[in-house]
Design an enzyme around this catalytic site. Sequence first.
Site, mmCIF file in Angstrom:
data_model
loop_
_atom_site.group_PDB
_atom_site.id
_atom_site.type_symbol
_atom_site.label_atom_id
_atom_site.label_comp_id
_atom_site.label_asym_id
_atom_site.label_seq_id
_atom_site.Cartn_x
_atom_site.Cartn_y
_atom_site.Cartn_z
ATOM 1 N N ASP A 82 -5.588 6.824 -11.362
ATOM 2 C CA ASP A 82 -6.685 7.507 -10.664
ATOM 3 C C ASP A 82 -7.955 7.479 -11.530
ATOM 4 O O ASP A 82 -7.878 7.745 -12.734
ATOM 5 C CB ASP A 82 -6.207 8.955 -10.427
ATOM 6 N N HIS A 83 -9.084 7.181 -10.932
ATOM 7 C CA HIS A 83 -10.394 7.293 -11.602
ATOM 8 C C HIS A 83 -10.516 6.613 -12.966
ATOM 9 O O HIS A 83 -10.954 7.247 -13.938
ATOM 10 C CB HIS A 83 -10.781 8.765 -11.797
ATOM 11 N N HIS A 180 -13.983 17.642 -6.751
ATOM 12 C CA HIS A 180 -12.750 17.864 -7.519
ATOM 13 C C HIS A 180 -12.713 19.314 -8.008
ATOM 14 O O HIS A 180 -13.741 19.858 -8.400
ATOM 15 C CB HIS A 180 -12.709 16.946 -8.746
ATOM 16 N N GLY A 181 -11.533 19.906 -8.016
ATOM 17 C CA GLY A 181 -11.374 21.251 -8.586
ATOM 18 C C GLY A 181 -11.396 22.338 -7.529
ATOM 19 O O GLY A 181 -11.180 22.072 -6.342
ATOM 20 N N HIS A 208 -11.013 12.200 -1.807
ATOM 21 C CA HIS A 208 -10.749 12.879 -3.073
ATOM 22 C C HIS A 208 -11.112 14.352 -2.918
ATOM 23 O O HIS A 208 -11.862 14.725 -2.022
ATOM 24 C CB HIS A 208 -11.599 12.247 -4.192
ATOM 25 N N GLY A 209 -10.587 15.166 -3.840
ATOM 26 C CA GLY A 209 -10.975 16.584 -3.852
ATOM 27 C C GLY A 209 -10.464 17.350 -2.650
ATOM 28 O O GLY A 209 -11.155 18.218 -2.115
ATOM 29 N N SER A 211 -7.905 19.465 -2.484
ATOM 30 C CA SER A 211 -7.365 20.815 -2.734
ATOM 31 C C SER A 211 -8.361 21.863 -2.250
ATOM 32 O O SER A 211 -9.568 21.715 -2.464
ATOM 33 C CB SER A 211 -7.144 21.038 -4.234
ATOM 34 N N THR A 233 -5.561 19.743 -7.896
ATOM 35 C CA THR A 233 -5.734 21.158 -8.271
ATOM 36 C C THR A 233 -4.712 22.090 -7.614
ATOM 37 O O THR A 233 -4.166 22.970 -8.281
ATOM 38 C CB THR A 233 -7.169 21.600 -7.916
HETATM 39 P P1 13P Z 1 -8.500 18.032 -6.361
HETATM 40 O O1 13P Z 1 -8.166 18.380 -7.775
HETATM 41 O O2 13P Z 1 -9.705 18.731 -5.875
HETATM 42 O O3 13P Z 1 -7.322 18.165 -5.477
HETATM 43 O O4 13P Z 1 -8.878 16.471 -6.360
HETATM 44 C C1 13P Z 1 -7.889 15.523 -6.618
HETATM 45 C C2 13P Z 1 -8.438 14.155 -6.621
HETATM 46 O O5 13P Z 1 -9.345 13.809 -5.910
HETATM 47 C C3 13P Z 1 -7.784 13.175 -7.512
HETATM 48 O O6 13P Z 1 -8.530 12.022 -7.634
#
Ligand code: 13P
Length: 286
Positions: A82-83, A180-181, A208-209, A211, A233
């Site tokens: 990832d990333h 993210h987060g 992405h992101g 959560s 997250t």
């Molecule tokens: P979250 O931590 O917000 O779930 O994002 C995860 C993510 O996008 C991993 O690349």
Amino acid sequence: MDLVNPRAMLEQARQGGYAVGAFNIHNLETLQAVVAAAVAAGAPVILQATPGTVKYAGADYLVAMARVAARQAAVPVVLHLDHAIDIDLIGTCLEAGFTSVMFDGSTLPLEENITRTRQVVAMAREKGAAVEAELGRLGGREDELAVDAEAVYYTDPDEAATFAAATGIDSLAVAIGTAHGVYRGEPRLDFERLQEIAARVNLPLVLHGASGLPDTAVARCIALGISKINIATDLKLVLAARLRETLAANPEETDPRRYFTPAREAVKETALAKMRLCGAAGRVQT
Ligand code: 13P
């Protein structure tokens, strides 16, 4: 089954109108929890590790653990980086046996992002692995990747079409308002933009992101063309909470097996709920 390349899995999700859950794992217990959830759900699954996790656990260890889990599971399992920004690290992970990698050139000018992404696509093809790339920039923090609100910009649909055609990537991560987060308030997502991107880009799209997003927002994103949902997250929160609870209730406990067992179960339950939310449950005939 051995670890698989996610191309067919994501294409099936795109055609079927659901999304594959992609979960960030950090150690043996979280990896086992996510795969156990996938088996319980009858869902295809993507395990993903950030460069920080590769540094922490080691690429070979991650591949070895994921391979054992995949061979024992009756569902297809992917191991995805990832990333990643560092092309050498991508090479190391491909060499070790990751079946998918993300090159995140979202901080680069478009031309340079295209050139480097093409390079990663060529490297991945040699190993039979898939490539995800990102256009636009998400806010928030994931490991060492921290993006301030001022640096955030959304994916441009025309640029996305040019980028996809020029690079030969297998999936595209989009920036439409997620971060993210942990979210402070409810994020406002640009669904129209997502719809436009999906109309122009003939590839599985990645959110992405995910959560902390309301279930209705996740469902709408999937209906508009998202085929991979990234979650880190929400699993970290539940893992830490259950560990704290268990240790607070048993302050003398020193046996890791005793405090990790309920924590692993909690991660499994959360991952299972996300797989159901994504519509991925029951997609694998076991
Ligand atoms: P979250 O931590 O917000 O779930 O994002 C995860 C993510 O996008 C991993 O690349």
